[in-house]
Design an enzyme around this catalytic site. Structure first.
Site, short mmCIF file in Angstrom:
data_model
loop_
_atom_site.label_atom_id
_atom_site.label_comp_id
_atom_site.label_asym_id
_atom_site.label_seq_id
_atom_site.Cartn_x
_atom_site.Cartn_y
_atom_site.Cartn_z
N HIS A 8 0.83 -1.21 0.00
CA HIS A 8 0.00 0.00 0.00
C HIS A 8 0.87 1.26 0.00
O HIS A 8 1.62 1.49 0.95
CB HIS A 8 -0.89 -0.03 1.25
N ARG A 9 0.78 2.04 -1.08
CA ARG A 9 1.63 3.21 -1.31
C ARG A 9 3.11 2.79 -1.34
O ARG A 9 3.99 3.51 -0.88
CB ARG A 9 1.41 4.29 -0.23
N GLU A 26 0.41 -0.74 -4.65
CA GLU A 26 -0.72 0.17 -4.78
C GLU A 26 -0.15 1.58 -4.79
O GLU A 26 0.85 1.85 -4.10
CB GLU A 26 -1.67 -0.01 -3.58
N ASP A 42 -1.25 6.08 -5.64
CA ASP A 42 -2.32 7.10 -5.79
C ASP A 42 -1.90 8.14 -6.81
O ASP A 42 -0.75 8.56 -6.83
CB ASP A 42 -2.53 7.79 -4.43
N HIS A 58 -0.43 10.80 -2.57
CA HIS A 58 -1.74 10.48 -1.99
C HIS A 58 -2.64 11.71 -1.81
O HIS A 58 -3.79 11.73 -2.22
CB HIS A 58 -1.56 9.78 -0.64
N GLU A 87 -4.78 3.76 -7.96
CA GLU A 87 -5.97 4.45 -7.45
C GLU A 87 -6.02 5.86 -8.04
O GLU A 87 -5.10 6.66 -7.86
CB GLU A 87 -5.98 4.52 -5.92
N LYS A 129 -7.23 9.38 -7.71
CA LYS A 129 -7.70 10.22 -6.60
C LYS A 129 -8.59 11.34 -7.16
O LYS A 129 -8.30 12.53 -7.01
CB LYS A 129 -6.50 10.80 -5.83
N ASP A 185 0.41 -1.96 4.39
CA ASP A 185 1.66 -1.20 4.55
C ASP A 185 2.79 -2.16 4.98
O ASP A 185 3.96 -1.84 4.85
CB ASP A 185 1.53 -0.16 5.67
O1 G3P Z 1 -6.47 0.73 -1.77
C1 G3P Z 1 -7.31 1.44 -1.02
C2 G3P Z 1 -6.69 2.49 -0.19
O2 G3P Z 1 -5.48 2.87 -0.71
C3 G3P Z 1 -7.64 3.65 -0.11
O3 G3P Z 1 -7.30 4.50 0.89
O4 G3P Z 1 -6.55 6.70 1.61
O5 G3P Z 1 -4.93 4.84 1.51
O6 G3P Z 1 -5.77 5.87 -0.57
P1 G3P Z 1 -6.07 5.52 0.86
CA CA Z 2 -4.78 4.53 -2.18
#
Ligand code: G3P
Ligand code: CA
Length: 242
Positions: A8-9, A35, A37, A50, A110, A112, A230
């Site tokens: 994640h990120r 993942e 953003d 993000h 993702e 945004k 994460d």
């Molecule tokens: O993959 C979903 C998640 O990334 C969404 O929340 O705020 O971390 O972008 P956020």
């Molecule tokens: Ca995200």
């Protein structure tokens, strides 16, 4: 299909989120996917960050949409996390896609665009995925479900996923209506009956963001298709526990 781990990120527990350092660490830890953003700059370049603003994750201030790529690239996106990351930049999507292609990764992009309107973000992303031959390694997600419909119209072959926070009524039916091919739910909304229904509807379930050991175990037990986390190494420890 066996469970996949998406960083994640990037591997954001050990490196500054949404930087090349975090994506490289995800590769090193063996993540199946990353993942990230996306936002657009003032001059319409696709960048990986993000927030709508740069203040939290760089040494600058202001809104991404009001800064040019040149201005954004001068910012330090690493020092806030640790001195050893000083000099990390806000990446361009193209830089990350180069890594994804080289390493044979999966990628969850993702958009945004749920709080800010980006007229051409969908087509820009699709064009790049085609250029890098990554359409079949990608899932595009968004909290803006109209945008996902647009993505599908532009590129019927790309996997798309609704993101949602609160419990949806029959998300499997809703997903069909929107035309997406996967579901990315907020983790507490994922229960056994929901996973079973999604399986029946052939909809992969990839909950976010799974950082607690107890929640990793619960979701692995339910047979979800991926964990977006994460904590990449922790997720593998739980997966290998068997
Ligand atoms: O993959 C979903 C998640 O990334 C969404 O929340 O705020 O971390 O972008 P956020
Ligand atoms: Ca995200």
């Amino acid at each position: 299909m066996s469970l996949q781990v998406y960083a994640h990120r990037g591997y954001s527990a050990v490196a500054p989120e949404n930087t090349m350092a975090a994506f490289q660490r995800a590769v090193d830890a063996g993540a199946h996917g990353i993942e990230l953003d996306l936002h657009l700059t003032k001059d319409d370049e696709v960048v990986v960050i993000h927030d709508e603003t740069v203040g939290r994750t760089t040494d600058g201030k202001g809104r991404v949409r009001e800064l040019t790529l040149d201005e954004l690239r001068q910012l330090d996106a690493g020092s806030w996390f640790g001195e050893e990351f000083k000099g990390e930049k806000i990446p361009l999507l193209s830089e990350v896609l180069t890594l994804v292609a080289e390493k044979g990764l999966l990628v969850n992009i993702e958009l945004k665009n749920n709080k800010i309107a980006y007229a051409n973000l969908e087509s820009k992303v699709i064009t790049m995925l085609q250029e890098y031959d990554l359409v079949h390694r990608t899932v595009i997600s968004s909290f803006d479900h109209y945008s996902l419909r647009k993505v599908k119209e532009l590129c019927p072959d790309v996997d798309t996923a609704i993101l949602y926070m609160a419990n949806l009524f029959e998300p499997w039916e809703y997903a069909r209506k929107v035309g997406v091919t996967s579901i990315h739910p907020y983790r507490p909304t994922v229960v056994e009956s929901m996973v079973a229904k999604c399986r029946e509807y052939n909809l992969p379930v990839r909950p976010f963001t799974i950082n607690q050991v107890k929640e990793m175990r619960r979701l692995i037990g339910l047979g979800v298709d991926a964990l977006i986390t994460d904590k990449v190494e922790q997720a593998f420890t739980e997966l290998n526990r068997g």
